[in-house]
Design a protein around this motif. Structure first.
Motif, PDB file in Angstrom:
ATOM      1  N   ARG A 147       0.834  -1.200   0.000  1.00  0.00           N
ATOM      2  CA  ARG A 147       0.000   0.000   0.000  1.00  0.00           C
ATOM      3  C   ARG A 147       0.873   1.256   0.000  1.00  0.00           C
ATOM      4  O   ARG A 147       1.780   1.419   0.808  1.00  0.00           O
ATOM      5  CB  ARG A 147      -0.902  -0.019   1.237  1.00  0.00           C
ATOM      6  CG  ARG A 147      -1.744   1.222   1.365  1.00  0.00           C
ATOM      7  CD  ARG A 147      -3.090   0.979   1.982  1.00  0.00           C
ATOM      8  NE  ARG A 147      -3.732   2.253   2.238  1.00  0.00           N
ATOM      9  CZ  ARG A 147      -4.339   2.987   1.291  1.00  0.00           C
ATOM     10  NH1 ARG A 147      -4.374   2.553   0.040  1.00  0.00           N
ATOM     11  NH2 ARG A 147      -4.886   4.144   1.610  1.00  0.00           N
ATOM     12  N   SER A 223       0.520  -0.366  -7.101  1.00  0.00           N
ATOM     13  CA  SER A 223      -0.501  -1.409  -7.210  1.00  0.00           C
ATOM     14  C   SER A 223      -1.759  -0.823  -7.851  1.00  0.00           C
ATOM     15  O   SER A 223      -2.022   0.377  -7.759  1.00  0.00           O
ATOM     16  CB  SER A 223      -0.827  -1.977  -5.833  1.00  0.00           C
ATOM     17  OG  SER A 223      -1.546  -1.022  -5.098  1.00  0.00           O
ATOM     18  N   SER A 225      -4.785  -1.193  -6.949  1.00  0.00           N
ATOM     19  CA  SER A 225      -5.760  -0.687  -5.978  1.00  0.00           C
ATOM     20  C   SER A 225      -5.408   0.740  -5.561  1.00  0.00           C
ATOM     21  O   SER A 225      -6.289   1.593  -5.455  1.00  0.00           O
ATOM     22  CB  SER A 225      -5.849  -1.631  -4.770  1.00  0.00           C
ATOM     23  OG  SER A 225      -4.555  -1.907  -4.290  1.00  0.00           O
ATOM     24  N   ASP A 226      -4.069   1.023  -5.372  1.00  0.00           N
ATOM     25  CA  ASP A 226      -3.669   2.395  -5.075  1.00  0.00           C
ATOM     26  C   ASP A 226      -4.073   3.317  -6.211  1.00  0.00           C
ATOM     27  O   ASP A 226      -4.614   4.403  -6.000  1.00  0.00           O
ATOM     28  CB  ASP A 226      -2.146   2.486  -4.903  1.00  0.00           C
ATOM     29  CG  ASP A 226      -1.697   1.960  -3.544  1.00  0.00           C
ATOM     30  OD1 ASP A 226      -2.588   1.605  -2.743  1.00  0.00           O
ATOM     31  OD2 ASP A 226      -0.480   1.891  -3.316  1.00  0.00           O
ATOM     32  N   GLU A 229      -7.621   4.260  -6.351  1.00  0.00           N
ATOM     33  CA  GLU A 229      -7.981   5.271  -5.352  1.00  0.00           C
ATOM     34  C   GLU A 229      -7.575   6.659  -5.804  1.00  0.00           C
ATOM     35  O   GLU A 229      -8.319   7.630  -5.668  1.00  0.00           O
ATOM     36  CB  GLU A 229      -7.330   4.956  -3.999  1.00  0.00           C
ATOM     37  CG  GLU A 229      -8.188   4.048  -3.151  1.00  0.00           C
ATOM     38  CD  GLU A 229      -7.529   3.728  -1.824  1.00  0.00           C
ATOM     39  OE1 GLU A 229      -6.934   4.657  -1.214  1.00  0.00           O
ATOM     40  OE2 GLU A 229      -7.598   2.553  -1.417  1.00  0.00           O
TER      41      GLU A 229
END
Lengths: 433, 230
Positions: A147, A223, A225-226, A229
């Motif tokens: 993360r 990543s 997912s980062d 966001e």
């Protein structure tokens, strides 16, 4: 007649008309040299092109786009296949496929800051599990993305500069990014008011990648997912890949030999795909045509040389008419006569061919040397890198082919004169003045 | 030494020269025994060379038959004729026909290239024959370095190198002065005495004394025959 007798007989016969043999062989030499030089040049251009293309991406990677991305008009949503996580998982299940990852870009504006330095470069979100398959090898740290951590390409540091120092010297002041925390300052504009709004997040550099000579050298990986966001903040919408699909994904094939096949299957799913391999394949077809055309020009001069050989042999047979009569009188069969004269013609072809290969490789080397220096000088003058450039590449098969071809040309051009020799009537041949 | 070795019967060989039909041979019958020394004599155009070429397998007749040692030469194909010339016939020509780039030794070895004799054996046999014709000290000389008589002796050695059953000579003394001509003739005579069958075409009158049998030809026909009482 055994090979030794033929060889010594051919040698002494050629030796006796040495001047003419040299002239005739010179014709073959020029033709063979032309083939060697031209095909070497074509191969050199191809090698350079291949090298350039391999920097587009690894040969086992396929870049895939949602079908919708390229479908125009209103039909898109129903027909096109979307790059949903489910589709990607299906592809990943194929035996030939090593890994599949979405490739998500950042949709907003941003600046990277590191102390006094600023910079910007390509930001890409990938599936952290695919890092190894993508050949993202860390020379410092790790490629295990977590993360808000990033892995940077080898040349990302060069993208930083000091906006307040016009004399910034990149040679001395470039940062070592490993272990640093980059400030990412994002900007978005409100739809209603058009007002700018900023937000800064901190990205920790956990790894620096090995240099690969391609796009990823200047890329910062994080990543997916980062990235999703960041894009949520930048666009004001939370992306929903299950519904809309990703824009882009990369399929990594275990064996580059299967790339084309996997690419075709991906396309069959209704997706768009391309790979360096398939582009290279197209380009190679083009270069094979160029090689054949260049080789063909050389071949024409060899055909002219073949006529020269035939001419020399016919002259020689006229001069040696009595000798041919004698050969027959002492019991040489038609086959013997044929063998002697075809061998002489083939030997002229062979001599010219050997000379032509040596001359051709020599000329190719000279062109390579002079031309390479010229291009390097041009590149330096324009501020580019002075990498050594290979203008001509002589593949191993080329001299072998050229030798066989020149021998064959000699052989072929000897057939007609040799048949004339065979058909001579021995009685009149022996009386020939 | 008795019994017919070469038997020619009804030989005809016609050709056209311009629009004229030339009857080079017009029905010739000839029988030769093993070991004979036969001279075919006659003026130019009498057909003697044509007859010799037919006997040597260099040419084929329009009609008639030649048998040598019971083999029918006139029905052989090209390849069989090549083998026949290689094994059974040795030729000596008026103009020697030596290969100018080869030494005496190599010229004598030349026919053996085609008959497949091993190189060592070739050298041995060529030297032996060159010794016999008296050129043991001239083996490495090229034809241009040899006199006419010496060249013809090289040619003679070459003709005999495959041990032919028939030696054919087409005016072998024609290009030689009388002294060297006689030398060659006596050499031929020596080989004949050793059992070699020899047929010579000539209009050299001295040959009449050397030959054991003389056949006179005129206009493609045999007109008379003398047998020397030797």
């Amino acid at each position: 007649m055994n090979l030794r007798d033929i060889t010594s007989l051919v040698w002494s016969n050629l030796n006796r008309m040495r001047g003419r043999v040299i002239m005739t062989a010179l014709g073959v030499l020029i033709g063979t040299a032309a083939i060697v030089v031209l095909v070497s040049l074509a191969s050199g251009i191809q090698a350079n092109a291949t090298e350039s293309f391999s920097s587009i991406g690894a040969l086992n990677q396929i870049t895939v786009f949602s079908g919708a991305a390229f479908v125009d008009g209103g039909r898109e949503a129903q027909e096109a296949t979307l790059l949903t996580p489910r589709v990607l998982a299906d592809i990943e299940d194929w035996d030939e496929v090593e890994a599949v990852t979405p490739r998500v870009s950042f949709f907003g504006q941003y600046t990277l800051k590191l102390n006094r330095l600023e910079g910007s470069t390509t930001l890409v979100g990938i599936d952290p599990r695919a890092a190894d398959a993508l050949d993202l090898e860390a020379i410092e740290g790790t490629n295990r993305l977590g993360r808000l951590s990033v892995v940077v390409g080898s040349a990302v540091a060069e993208r930083f500069f000091d906006p307040r120092n016009p004399n910034f010297d990149p040679e001395r002041e470039l940062p070592d990014l490993f272990g640093q925390t980059l400030q990412m300052e994002m900007t978005r504009f409100s739809d209603e008011t058009g007002e700018a709004e900023s937000r800064t997040i901190r990205l920790r550099v956990i790894g620096v990648l090995e240099e690969v000579g391609g796009e990823s050298d200047t890329t910062i990986f994080m990543s997916v997912s980062d990235m999703q966001e960041l894009n949520t903040w930048a666009t004001g919408n939370r992306p929903n890949p299950d519904r809309d699909g990703y824009t882009q994904a990369i399929v990594i094939v275990a064996d580059a030999a299967d790339t084309i096949e996997v690419e075709n299957r991906v396309v069959d799913l209704g997706l768009f795909a391309f790979s360096a391999t398939s582009i290279l394949q197209q380009v190679n077809i083009f270069f094979v045509i160029i090689q054949a055309a260049f080789g063909g020009i050389g071949a024409i001069s060899l055909i002219v040389a073949a006529i020269g050989i035939a001419n020399t042999m016919i002259m020689s047979i006229l001069e040696r008419t009595r000798e041919i009569g004698l050969m027959k009188a002492v019991g040489a069969s038609n086959r013997d006569v044929l063998t002697v004269f075809i061998s002489e013609a083939a030997a002229i072809g062979l001599i010219g061919g050997i000379g032509g290969i040596i001359a051709g490789i020599g000329v190719a080397e000279i062109i390579d040397f002079i031309g390479g220096q010229f291009i390097a000088a041009q590149a330096t003058a324009q501020g580019g890198a002075a990498d050594p450039v290979s203008l001509s590449v002589t593949p191993l098969w080329l001299p072998i082919f050229a030798l066989i071809f020149s021998l064959f040309i000699g052989l072929l051009s000897g057939i007609y004169p040799a048949l004339r020799a065979v058909q001579l009537n021995p009685v009149s041949a022996l009386k020939y003045e | 030494m008795s019994g017919v070795f070469i038997e020619a019967s009804g030989l005809k060989r016609h050709y056209t020269l311009g629009d004229q039909l030339v009857k080079a041979l017009d029905g010739v019958d000839l029988q030769v025994k093993r070991g004979e020394l036969l001279a075919l004599m006659g003026p130019s155009g009498s057909g003697k060379s044509t007859l010799m070429n037919l006997l040597g397998g260099l040419d084929t007749p329009d009609d008639g038959e030649i048998k040598v040692d019971d083999k029918v030469v006139t029905s052989m194909d090209q390849n069989e004729l090549a083998v026949y010339r290689q094994r059974e016939v040795g030729f000596v020509f008026q103009s020697f026909n030596l290969i100018p780039t080869m030494t005496a030794q190599q010229n004598v070895e030349f026919p053996m290239i085609f008959s497949g004799v091993a190189p060592a054996k070739r050298r041995e046999r060529a030297s032996e024959l060159l010794e016999r014709v008296g050129l043991g000290d001239r083996m490495t000389h090229k034809p241009t370095e040899l006199s006419g008589g010496q060249q013809q002796r090289v040619a003679l050695a070459r003709a005999l190198v495959n041990q032919p059953s028939i030696l054919l000579g087409d005016e072998p003394t024609g290009n030689l002065d009388s002294k060297t001509g006689v030398e060659i003739l006596s050499m031929l005579r020596e080989f004949n005495d050793a059992g070699q069958t020899i047929i010579l075409v000539t209009h050299d009158p001295r040959l009449e004394e050397f030959a054991k049998r003389v056949v006179h030809m005129l206009d493609g026909k045999i007109v008379s025959e003398d047998t020397a009482a030797i």
